[in-house]
Design a protein around this motif. Structure first.
Motif, PDB file in Angstrom:
ATOM      1  N   ALA A  70      27.567-114.519  12.961  1.00 33.79           N
ATOM      2  CA  ALA A  70      26.584-114.368  11.877  1.00 33.79           C
ATOM      3  C   ALA A  70      26.418-112.888  11.591  1.00 33.79           C
TER       4      ALA A  70
ATOM      5  N   ARG B  98      23.740-110.801   9.077  1.00 34.31           N
ATOM      6  CA  ARG B  98      22.711-110.760   8.048  1.00 34.31           C
ATOM      7  C   ARG B  98      22.280-109.313   7.798  1.00 34.31           C
TER       8      ARG B  98
ATOM      9  N   ALA C 252      20.877-108.174  11.406  1.00 36.59           N
ATOM     10  CA  ALA C 252      20.964-109.159  12.491  1.00 36.59           C
ATOM     11  C   ALA C 252      22.404-109.662  12.591  1.00 36.59           C
TER      12      ALA C 252
ATOM     13  N   HIS D 293      18.946-100.219   7.503  1.00 40.22           N
ATOM     14  CA  HIS D 293      17.844-101.186   7.398  1.00 40.22           C
ATOM     15  C   HIS D 293      16.572-100.749   8.128  1.00 40.22           C
ATOM     16  N   GLY D 294      16.611 -99.596   8.780  1.00 41.42           N
ATOM     17  CA  GLY D 294      15.443 -99.137   9.534  1.00 41.42           C
ATOM     18  C   GLY D 294      15.536 -99.520  11.000  1.00 41.42           C
ATOM     19  N   GLN D 295      16.070-100.695  11.268  1.00 41.59           N
ATOM     20  CA  GLN D 295      16.303-101.152  12.646  1.00 41.59           C
ATOM     21  C   GLN D 295      17.283-102.309  12.586  1.00 41.59           C
TER      22      GLN D 295
ATOM     23  N   LEU E  46      19.033-115.956  21.710  1.00 46.52           N
ATOM     24  CA  LEU E  46      19.514-115.508  20.397  1.00 46.52           C
ATOM     25  C   LEU E  46      21.020-115.717  20.252  1.00 46.52           C
TER      26      LEU E  46
ATOM     27  N   ALA F 283      12.745 -94.422   9.639  1.00 47.12           N
ATOM     28  CA  ALA F 283      12.315 -95.511   8.757  1.00 47.12           C
ATOM     29  C   ALA F 283      10.881 -95.944   9.032  1.00 47.12           C
ATOM     30  N   PHE F 284      10.296 -95.436  10.106  1.00 47.98           N
ATOM     31  CA  PHE F 284       8.921 -95.805  10.481  1.00 47.98           C
ATOM     32  C   PHE F 284       8.004 -94.592  10.236  1.00 47.98           C
TER      33      PHE F 284
ATOM     34  N   ARG G 154      10.697-100.736   4.593  1.00 52.18           N
ATOM     35  CA  ARG G 154      12.136-100.835   4.362  1.00 52.18           C
ATOM     36  C   ARG G 154      12.590-102.285   4.493  1.00 52.18           C
TER      37      ARG G 154
ATOM     38  N   ALA H 292      12.945-104.802   6.559  1.00 47.52           N
ATOM     39  CA  ALA H 292      12.924-105.241   7.951  1.00 47.52           C
ATOM     40  C   ALA H 292      12.154-104.271   8.836  1.00 47.52           C
ATOM     41  N   ALA H 293      11.616-103.204   8.275  1.00 52.51           N
ATOM     42  CA  ALA H 293      10.920-102.171   9.052  1.00 52.51           C
ATOM     43  C   ALA H 293       9.710-101.690   8.264  1.00 52.51           C
TER      44      ALA H 293
ATOM     45  N   ALA I  84      11.241-111.598   8.853  1.00 51.85           N
ATOM     46  CA  ALA I  84      12.329-112.083   9.717  1.00 51.85           C
ATOM     47  C   ALA I  84      13.053-113.251   9.056  1.00 51.85           C
ATOM     48  N   ALA I  85      12.310-114.082   8.328  1.00 51.88           N
ATOM     49  CA  ALA I  85      12.947-115.197   7.620  1.00 51.88           C
ATOM     50  C   ALA I  85      13.912-114.667   6.560  1.00 51.88           C
ATOM     51  N   LEU I  86      13.598-113.506   5.987  1.00 55.27           N
ATOM     52  CA  LEU I  86      14.474-112.891   4.971  1.00 55.27           C
ATOM     53  C   LEU I  86      15.640-112.120   5.597  1.00 55.27           C
ATOM     54  N   HIS I  87      15.337-111.308   6.635  1.00 49.83           N
ATOM     55  CA  HIS I  87      16.307-110.334   7.143  1.00 49.83           C
ATOM     56  C   HIS I  87      16.898-110.718   8.503  1.00 49.83           C
ATOM     57  N   GLY I  88      16.458-111.838   9.072  1.00 43.72           N
ATOM     58  CA  GLY I  88      16.956-112.234  10.391  1.00 43.72           C
ATOM     59  C   GLY I  88      16.026-111.783  11.493  1.00 43.72           C
ATOM     60  N   GLN I  89      15.470-110.598  11.344  1.00 39.76           N
ATOM     61  CA  GLN I  89      14.466-110.088  12.284  1.00 39.76           C
ATOM     62  C   GLN I  89      13.735-108.943  11.609  1.00 39.76           C
ATOM     63  N   ALA I  90      12.577-108.613  12.112  1.00 36.18           N
ATOM     64  CA  ALA I  90      11.745-107.604  11.451  1.00 36.18           C
ATOM     65  C   ALA I  90      10.799-106.928  12.426  1.00 36.18           C
ATOM     66  N   THR I  91      10.454-105.694  12.104  1.00 38.63           N
ATOM     67  CA  THR I  91       9.513-104.897  12.908  1.00 38.63           C
ATOM     68  C   THR I  91       8.329-104.479  12.037  1.00 38.63           C
TER      69      THR I  91
ATOM     70  N   TRP J  57      12.105-112.125  15.857  1.00 39.29           N
ATOM     71  CA  TRP J  57      13.504-112.500  15.645  1.00 39.29           C
ATOM     72  C   TRP J  57      13.566-113.966  15.228  1.00 39.29           C
ATOM     73  N   ASP J  58      14.343-114.259  14.214  1.00 43.72           N
ATOM     74  CA  ASP J  58      14.532-115.637  13.761  1.00 43.72           C
ATOM     75  C   ASP J  58      15.856-116.161  14.322  1.00 43.72           C
TER      76      ASP J  58
ATOM     77  N   ALA K 247      19.015-116.898  12.286  1.00 43.82           N
ATOM     78  CA  ALA K 247      19.893-115.848  11.769  1.00 43.82           C
ATOM     79  C   ALA K 247      20.902-115.375  12.810  1.00 43.82           C
TER      80      ALA K 247
END
Lengths: 350, 350
Positions: free
Chosen positions: A74, A76, A79, A107-109, A252, A277-278, B76, B78-79, B104-111, B273-274, B277
């Motif tokens: 995968a 994304r 991810a 993507h920032g992370q 995962l 990015a933060f 950003r 996901a961030a 996370a649903a959009l990018h797979g994971q997010a912070t 984390w999703d 993804a």
């Protein structure tokens, strides 16, 4: 008597030649050599060149894949999931950190997860690939084919020591953390047992569930278990860390103990955050520089040395080794001689 | 004598009315009430309604902001980074987890990182907002204005206990982890001291750096420190966890100890984390379900109870409380009476 010194470049050439002769393609031999030697430079002597002979045996036996690329399960953007096809884990982990750094810049992370990797060696050896770019990194690894750590309150193993490493940039040297969810590791247990020594504390249970400092308990039949971090006093913390690492790596990755895999392998998790990015790259360095200084300046307990930061001693060792040469732990070069002879690779000068 | 039971909905209404009367706008009163009561339902009695009186005092004194939204420092996708403007931390953390799940649903994971939040209460109370959607979540928090935990080998505090909580979906109940980088917390130290009790182990150092089980040491002048997880035996692990949490919260937030903030506050980190993804949602549940079962089935040590999963007892408690009512820890309702009287809010039926 100290073991003799080798120039680091000679040791890298030697390890590269061995893995090339063993059939690894492309940049795999040099990347594996770099990862293993880096561990020795940092002082992680159970997870550096000590592993080379075992990896070469695995290549010979077909347990480690010598050719090709991981399959992308995968992608994304932020991810990514790979099937590692049992390719050399040191090479896969190096590439995963490199990719996570690239994706974090976008993507920032970013997260990269690898199922069915082979063993990745020393987690701390990969951290500076992120911290040198000002990024924070977390790497975790588990091996779903084996278990030596029991959940707290239990006496049958469910987990591997489940190491995780964290690289944190500061305004000076990075902080390089490399710890495990258990008090100690299989590697140290094996070494102490071979040397007829005991653990410095009650770090294990025998098969009956009784606390022991004897590493022999791990190798009995039925085997004992390593205690999670916190031990009998507050081992629910190490148990929690083990569950975290198993979820990040096998959960995962979507491949793990439920598949009853066999052979030596690893499930790997890499997360990289780009402070830019933060709250900002400079702000990150300023905060963590302040905290690092506060740690170093915390007055030591009675009879203790000055407080150190994780990685500080390793980075000092590495600078010294790069200048003066690296001394491998006794027995490591001897373990490689049969392969060197078979492949006609000359041993490094000492 | 057990404390009397209140229906959960009455307690929620009571807490909501108090925070509304104290001036919190919009959905803040109900969200704060839900977060605090959830902690009590799960048995985290030091971090539930016990905090309500202190929060109400902070609103009165202006240390907690009652109105408005966080400022977006960076987004950003996901961030995401917010300045929390000292808004109620329970409300901010709830929103951060909700946003991280969406992203996370959009990018797979997010912070999502929050600088200058107010105190966020019980970290475990937010986990099911992610696990109910099949996602894995990590929440960490630190307070850069105070310090009670020293780096291992030191005797001057640098860190807060630096709690982190992890929610892991399985094929059954989720695993709900809530631990800290120190062996114990300020909350427990305060409660044991008030009750004239000692820690169950040598969990602290006095100001001279001597190990002690007396919580009084934390309140002496100069104060002692809480030992990191692992204690004097292997406290470098807890020290590493504290550095991780401070980097994720204050480093990424770009605001922390280097700014010498005052007042009660928090720096907060949320990662979601999703599994869909990565290796797949079903594969995640299967792996973690297998591991959860293996933990429960690990035979107990001699004289021990069956092995439990983190959160198992809390979820059982919560189910019971939802059916039968919740019993607050003694003293909590009394601490709220002055506010209830002042605001004319009727106390909950018991």
């Amino acid at each position: 008597m100290n073991p003799p010194l080798s120039p680091v470049s000679d040791l890298l050439d030697y390890a590269t030649a061995l893995f090339a002769a063993a059939g690894c393609d492309g940049d795999k031999p040099a990347t594996i050599a770099a990862g293993l030697v880096e561990a020795d430079l940092l002082g992680h002597t159970t997870h550096g060149m000590q592993l080379a002979a075992a990896y070469l045996k695995e290549l010979e036996a077909g347990g480690m894949t010598a050719h090709g690329e991981p399959d992308v399960i995968a992608d994304r953007g932020a991810a990514v999931t790979w099937d590692g096809r049992k390719l050399p884990g040191v090479w896969l982990a190096t590439r995963a950190v490199t990719l996570a750094v690239e994706r974090a810049a976008l993507h920032g992370q970013a997260t990269v997860v690898i199922r069915r990797s082979h063993h990745i060696g020393c987690l701390a050896a990969f951290l500076q690939r992120a911290t040198d770019r000002g990024m924070m990194v977390l790497i975790a690894s588990s091996d779903p084919a084996v278990a030596s750590v029991a959940p707290i309150g239990g006496r049958k193993a469910v987990f591997t020591p489940d190491p995780f490493a964290i690289g944190i940039p500061t305004d000076n040297d990075p902080i390089l953390i490399d710890v495990s969810a258990s008090i100690t590791t299989n590697g140290l247990a094996t070494r102490l047992r071979r040397e007829g020594k005991t653990f410095p504390g009650a770090w294990a249970l025998d098969a009956a569930g009784k606390v022991t400092d004897n590493p022999e308990a791990l190798f009995a039949d039925p085997p004992g278990t390593l205690l999670p971090t916190g031990g009998t006093d507050h081992g629910h913390k190490g148990y929690a860390l083990a569950l975290m690492v198993e979820a990040l790596t096998q959960g995962l990755g979507g491949f793990g103990r439920a598949d009853a895999p066999d052979g030596w392998g690893a499930s790997v998790f890499v997360q990289v955050w780009d402070p830019a990015a933060f709250g900002g790259a400079d702000a990150f360095r300023t905060q963590m520089g302040w905290t690092a200084t506060a740690c170093r300046e915390s007055p030591p307990v009675p009879g203790g040395d000055a407080v150190r930061l994780p990685g500080q001693r390793g980075l000092d060792r590495k600078r010294r080794a790069l200048a003066e040469g690296v001394a491998l732990y006794p027995g490591i070069l001897a373990s490689l001689e049969p392969f060197a002879e078979k492949f006609g690779v000359p041993s490094p000068k000492t």
